[in-house]
Design a protein around this motif. Sequence first.
Motif, PDB file in Angstrom:
ATOM      1  N   PRO A 186       0.828  -1.218   0.000  1.00  0.00           N
ATOM      2  CA  PRO A 186       0.000   0.000   0.000  1.00  0.00           C
ATOM      3  C   PRO A 186       0.860   1.265   0.000  1.00  0.00           C
ATOM      4  O   PRO A 186       2.016   1.246   0.426  1.00  0.00           O
ATOM      5  CB  PRO A 186      -0.805  -0.119   1.289  1.00  0.00           C
ATOM      6  CG  PRO A 186      -0.034  -1.041   2.153  1.00  0.00           C
ATOM      7  CD  PRO A 186       0.727  -1.957   1.246  1.00  0.00           C
ATOM      8  N   ARG A 187       0.261   2.337  -0.477  1.00  0.00           N
ATOM      9  CA  ARG A 187       0.941   3.633  -0.434  1.00  0.00           C
ATOM     10  C   ARG A 187       1.153   4.040   1.016  1.00  0.00           C
ATOM     11  O   ARG A 187       0.367   3.675   1.897  1.00  0.00           O
ATOM     12  CB  ARG A 187       0.110   4.686  -1.172  1.00  0.00           C
ATOM     13  CG  ARG A 187       0.057   4.422  -2.671  1.00  0.00           C
ATOM     14  CD  ARG A 187      -0.949   5.302  -3.346  1.00  0.00           C
ATOM     15  NE  ARG A 187      -2.285   4.743  -3.093  1.00  0.00           N
ATOM     16  CZ  ARG A 187      -3.399   5.264  -3.559  1.00  0.00           C
ATOM     17  NH1 ARG A 187      -3.385   6.379  -4.251  1.00  0.00           N
ATOM     18  NH2 ARG A 187      -4.561   4.700  -3.307  1.00  0.00           N
ATOM     19  N   ILE A 188       2.216   4.784   1.258  1.00  0.00           N
ATOM     20  CA  ILE A 188       2.541   5.208   2.618  1.00  0.00           C
ATOM     21  C   ILE A 188       1.386   6.036   3.177  1.00  0.00           C
ATOM     22  O   ILE A 188       0.953   7.010   2.569  1.00  0.00           O
ATOM     23  CB  ILE A 188       3.855   6.016   2.640  1.00  0.00           C
ATOM     24  CG1 ILE A 188       5.009   5.124   2.202  1.00  0.00           C
ATOM     25  CG2 ILE A 188       4.113   6.593   4.026  1.00  0.00           C
ATOM     26  CD1 ILE A 188       6.319   5.857   1.998  1.00  0.00           C
ATOM     27  N   LYS A 223      -1.723   4.903   3.665  1.00  0.00           N
ATOM     28  CA  LYS A 223      -3.035   4.461   3.193  1.00  0.00           C
ATOM     29  C   LYS A 223      -3.840   3.816   4.321  1.00  0.00           C
ATOM     30  O   LYS A 223      -5.037   4.081   4.461  1.00  0.00           O
ATOM     31  CB  LYS A 223      -2.858   3.476   2.029  1.00  0.00           C
ATOM     32  CG  LYS A 223      -4.159   3.029   1.414  1.00  0.00           C
ATOM     33  CD  LYS A 223      -4.853   4.158   0.698  1.00  0.00           C
ATOM     34  CE  LYS A 223      -6.116   3.693   0.019  1.00  0.00           C
ATOM     35  NZ  LYS A 223      -6.839   4.772  -0.619  1.00  0.00           N
ATOM     36  N   PHE A 235      -6.707   9.156  -0.969  1.00  0.00           N
ATOM     37  CA  PHE A 235      -5.743  10.014  -1.649  1.00  0.00           C
ATOM     38  C   PHE A 235      -6.380  10.485  -2.947  1.00  0.00           C
ATOM     39  O   PHE A 235      -6.612   9.691  -3.857  1.00  0.00           O
ATOM     40  CB  PHE A 235      -4.448   9.265  -1.970  1.00  0.00           C
ATOM     41  CG  PHE A 235      -3.678   8.810  -0.769  1.00  0.00           C
ATOM     42  CD1 PHE A 235      -3.638   9.564   0.382  1.00  0.00           C
ATOM     43  CD2 PHE A 235      -2.974   7.625  -0.787  1.00  0.00           C
ATOM     44  CE1 PHE A 235      -2.920   9.150   1.490  1.00  0.00           C
ATOM     45  CE2 PHE A 235      -2.248   7.198   0.316  1.00  0.00           C
ATOM     46  CZ  PHE A 235      -2.222   7.966   1.450  1.00  0.00           C
ATOM     47  N   ASP A 237      -4.067  -2.213  -1.891  1.00  0.00           N
ATOM     48  CA  ASP A 237      -4.186  -0.845  -2.375  1.00  0.00           C
ATOM     49  C   ASP A 237      -3.914  -0.844  -3.878  1.00  0.00           C
ATOM     50  O   ASP A 237      -2.782  -0.940  -4.313  1.00  0.00           O
ATOM     51  CB  ASP A 237      -3.183   0.045  -1.628  1.00  0.00           C
ATOM     52  CG  ASP A 237      -3.273   1.497  -2.059  1.00  0.00           C
ATOM     53  OD1 ASP A 237      -4.323   1.899  -2.594  1.00  0.00           O
ATOM     54  OD2 ASP A 237      -2.279   2.221  -1.863  1.00  0.00           O
ATOM     55  N   PRO A 294      -4.514   1.595  -6.769  1.00  0.00           N
ATOM     56  CA  PRO A 294      -4.956   2.961  -7.078  1.00  0.00           C
ATOM     57  C   PRO A 294      -5.727   3.094  -8.387  1.00  0.00           C
ATOM     58  O   PRO A 294      -6.564   3.974  -8.530  1.00  0.00           O
ATOM     59  CB  PRO A 294      -3.662   3.760  -7.150  1.00  0.00           C
ATOM     60  CG  PRO A 294      -2.615   2.926  -6.532  1.00  0.00           C
ATOM     61  CD  PRO A 294      -3.068   1.517  -6.607  1.00  0.00           C
TER      62      PRO A 294
END
Length: 172
Positions: free
Chosen positions: A29-31, A33, A42, A158, A160
């Motif tokens: 996952p994105r930092i 998230k 986001f 995650d 996106p």
Amino acid sequence: MGFIDFAGSTVVHSVGAWIGLAGAIILGPRIGKFRRGKIEYFPPSNHNFIVFGVFVLWFAWFGFNAGSLLAFDVSVTTILLNTLISGAFGGFGAYLISLFFKQRVSIEIFSFGIISGLVGITAGCAEFSTATSAFVGFISAFVMFGSDRFLLKKLHVDDPLSAVAVHGFSGS
């Protein structure tokens, strides 16, 4: 055996989904998230690029679906119409979803709905009626949204671009 897969849609979208899932799992996952049990949203950085990208994909989808016939006869018009209708109803379904769940029109959900409608119709675009194509596009948006939420909330994947939800679930 009765299985119709126009344009090799099953293979194309299955490979896309599995590669997208592998990439999302490997990259993680994105930092920020998943923070303290909460899923952070986001926002996309450029809505214009999203809309332009969907426009280019939708336009190219006409060539992909109609070109897969490898002939130019009267059935090309049915393929083109079904592709158009399914993409439009996918966008309409996603529009309703975003109004219901977000209380505003979400460009990314709307765009992913159009693409899920296109993905959903590809395997049967030469065989379906116009009404069936509209139904497939509309339902594809709900399948995409529900599976994307499942991947995010239950499996903590995650993704996106919702590639797994669009290709793996709407394309199946």
